[in-house]
Design an enzyme around this catalytic site. Sequence first.
Site, short mmCIF file in Angstrom:
data_model
loop_
_atom_site.label_atom_id
_atom_site.label_comp_id
_atom_site.label_asym_id
_atom_site.label_seq_id
_atom_site.Cartn_x
_atom_site.Cartn_y
_atom_site.Cartn_z
N GLU A 41 -65.58 -36.80 32.48
CA GLU A 41 -64.39 -37.55 32.89
C GLU A 41 -64.65 -39.05 32.77
O GLU A 41 -65.77 -39.48 32.52
CB GLU A 41 -64.03 -37.20 34.33
CG GLU A 41 -65.13 -37.56 35.33
CD GLU A 41 -64.63 -37.80 36.74
OE1 GLU A 41 -63.88 -38.78 36.90
OE2 GLU A 41 -64.99 -37.03 37.65
N LYS A 175 -65.99 -32.92 47.49
CA LYS A 175 -66.41 -34.18 48.11
C LYS A 175 -66.45 -34.01 49.64
O LYS A 175 -65.62 -33.33 50.24
CB LYS A 175 -65.45 -35.31 47.73
CG LYS A 175 -65.48 -35.68 46.26
CD LYS A 175 -64.64 -36.92 46.00
CE LYS A 175 -64.76 -37.37 44.55
NZ LYS A 175 -63.94 -36.60 43.63
#
Length: 786
Positions: A41, A175
Site C-alpha cells: 500500500e 491496529k
Amino acid sequence: MVFRGSITRLASAKPFKLPLVISDEISHALSTKSQAVVSLESTIITHGLPFPQNLEMAQEVEHTIRKNGAIPATCAFLNGKPHIGLSSSQLTSLAESKHANKVSRRDVGYVMANGQNGGTTIASTMILSSMAGIKVFATGGLGGVHRDGQFTMDVSADLTELGRTPVTVVCAGPKSILDIGLTLEYLETQGVFVGTYSKDSKSVDIPGFYAKESGFKSPYVFSTYAEAANIIHNQNNVMNLQSGSILCIPPSEKTALPSEMISKIILEANEEAKTSGISGKELTPFLLGRIAKVTEGKSVKSNIELVLNNARAATEIAKELLNIEKDEQPVSFQPTSNIMKSTSTHSSNRKRDNPTLHNPKKEVPDIVNTLIIGSIALDSISKISEPLKLNDSNPGSTTSSLGGVAYNVSNACNLGLQSPSCETGNITTSRLITILSDDLAGKAIIEQLLERNIDITGILTSSQDVGNSAQYTSIHRGNGDLVVACADMSIVEHESFTAHILKQIERSQPKQIVIDCNLSPECTSSIFGYLRDNNLKCKVIIEPTSGPKSKRIGQIHSSGLQTFPNSTISLITPTIAELHQIHESFGNRGLFDDYDNWFPLLDSLGVDSTFRSKLEISKENVIKDGLKLGYLQQAFQILPYIPNILLKLGSKGVLSLTLSTSIDDYKSLPTTSKYSPSFIVTTSSGRIMDDSQKRLGISIQYFPIPTESKNIEIENVTGAGDSFLGYLVSRLSASNSQLDEGTFLDSEIGSVEQEWFKWESIYKAQVAAGESIKCMESISEELKNI
C-alpha cells in the site's frame, strides 16, 4: 505501460474497463509466472511518516521483498491513474507530495476524475492487486471496528473489501486502537479467513499490532508459510471464493511493545478524542500520533519493523503460492482477465500485432550483432565566445544535432564498423533501441535519422502519455569545457519502453548489449531477467552516463548482480567519479557484505599484502594516484561482480582492470605490439582453479593518451566518452568474426592475437574520442577512417 483490463466478476455483470499502469517487470512476472509478486500500500508513504523517513521506509520494504526473492508492487494513484509498481522517481515524488489523497474504494472515482495523486489504503490496494492478478499483499496493521463502533458505526472499509476481494493481507493483526473483538466478529460475518503464524502453539492470541497478545484467540493457526499458501490456494484458486484472507504475523520479542502500556495509552487517548470531538477519518491519525508521542517514538520504530517483518513473511507465502500454482492446472471457472498491451510503433515499416499479456506472439528473428539501448535526444550545444558571465546573456554560438548517450554510442559504433580496422568478410550490424514521443522533437529526430539512412526499426514512437522526447542542452566555455547542462531523459524510464526492449532482444538475438544508465534500475533488471530466463548468452556492457545515474548499477535486482562466473555485466566504462558512485551504491546495497560469494572470490584473486606492497612501491603515477584517490581499491572490490572495467582517466588515458582466469599467462605475453599498454601489473598469489590448473587474478593495464590525440584543439568534450565506447563496441562486433577465440571480454586469454586485438581496440577507441573532441558535433565522422 497502460493495460486495459476487462474484468468479469459475475456471469450477469457487464465488463468494465480501467486503465491500470502496471510496470513491465511486474507484468512480465505475472504473465510468465517467473517470480512471485507482493503488493504494498502507499498510505503509509503519503500519510504515515514525514519525508524523508517515508521514502527511506518504502525503499527498505521494497528492498526487503527483492532480497527475499520476490518483486514489490507498490500501488498508488499518480495524476489520477492507478499504478501498480512505481519507479524510483515516482516513489520519490509520491513521498515528497504534500497534497496526496487517502484513497479507499469510495475515493477511487473522484481521484481519477480529477487527476489527483493518492496513497492507497488496504481496501484500494486489494482492488488494484486483484485486477492485476496479484494475490498477496503486505502491510502493517489492519483497519477494523473502532471502539464503541456498535454506536458510532465507525467501521473501516478494509473489512468489507476483505469480504468481496480475493487478495490475502499479511499484517500484524488489527491496529491496537481498535475494538479487536468486534473486528473479529465483523470479519467472521464477512466470511474472511483469519489465521495467525505460530511455530509453537495451536492456540494463540491474534496479535494486537504493537503487542504479541491482544486478549483474543486467533480463529486459526498456521505453522509454516507453505501451509498458509495452501489455504489461499484452496480458498481462491480451487473453490473460487471471492473473499480475502488475513494472515497475522506476530511481532518479534525485540519489536513488540508491552500490551498493558499500549492499552493504557489508547484508553486515555480515546477519552481525549471524545472530549475534543475527534472522530471519523481524523481519529486514527490522532490516536497513532498520541501513541507515538507517549512512547517517545518507539511505536513508530516498531511500526516500521512490523512492516518489514510482514513483507518478509508475505514474500515467502507468495513464493510458496506460486510454486503450488505452477504445479496445478487452472480451473475452468476462474474469472477471466483479457488485459491487452497498448503499444505504438512505426507504421511505415510493418504492421505489428497487439499482443496479449499472457500469450505474446513471437517475432521472426532478425539477427543483429549488437543492440545499444538507451536515450536519443535533440542536443543544443552553446559555446560562449567571451569570459562567462553568470546571471546574464552571453554572446556565443549554438549548434543543434542528434545526441543522447545510446544514440552517440550507436553512431560511433556504426562509423567504427566502416573503418579499415573493422573490415571483415562477414556483415556485422548494430541497432539502436530507444523511445520517442510523437511530439515535435520526436518527429524531427526521426526525420534526421531517415535522412542519414539509419535503421529506425528499433525505435518505439509512442502517442501515449510517455512525456517529452529527450532533449539535452549544454553550455561550454571557449575552450570547449562544459559549464552546465540540462538533460531531460525521463522518457526512457517509461514503463512501455521495457516491454519494447524485451521484444527487440527476442527479435535480434544479439551477441552484445550496451545499456546506458538513463534506463531505470527496474528496466535493466527486467532485461537481465529476460536474458537469464531465456538462457541468452551475450555480453552486457553498461555506460554509467553520469555520476548520479551511475548509482543505478548498484540498484539493479540482486539476480543481475551475481559474482563471477555468474556475472551478468561484462564491462563498465566509468570515469573516476562514476566509479566512486558505483562503489558507494554497491556498498549501500550490502554487496560487499556477501561473505558467502563476494568475499571468498575477492580473497582468491591475490589482492594480498604482497600485491599491495607491490603497488605502493610502484613508480607509476597512475598507480600512485589510484591508491591515493582510492579508485584502485574500489575497482578491486567491484571486479568480482563486473569482471572488466575500463576506467577513463581523462587527459591521463585509460586504465584496464580485468578479472582473469589465466593470470600467469601475462608473464609470457609478448608486448611488441605498437598498441601495447605502458605497463601491466598482475596479482601473483591467486587461487589455482581446480579444473584447469589456471590461476585466478587481477590484471592492471595502462593506456596513456595516443600520440595523435595529444595537443589537439578542443571544441567539444560532450561525445568523447561515447565515441570511446562506440568505437570499442564496433571492434567487439568485429572480433566475433575475426577471432576464433571470441571477444576480449572473456576471462581467459585465448591467444596472443586476442589480447593484442584488445590493446589495439582500446588504443583506437581513445583516438576516436580525440577525433570527436576536435569537432563541434558530439561524434566525429572521422571515426570511419581510423
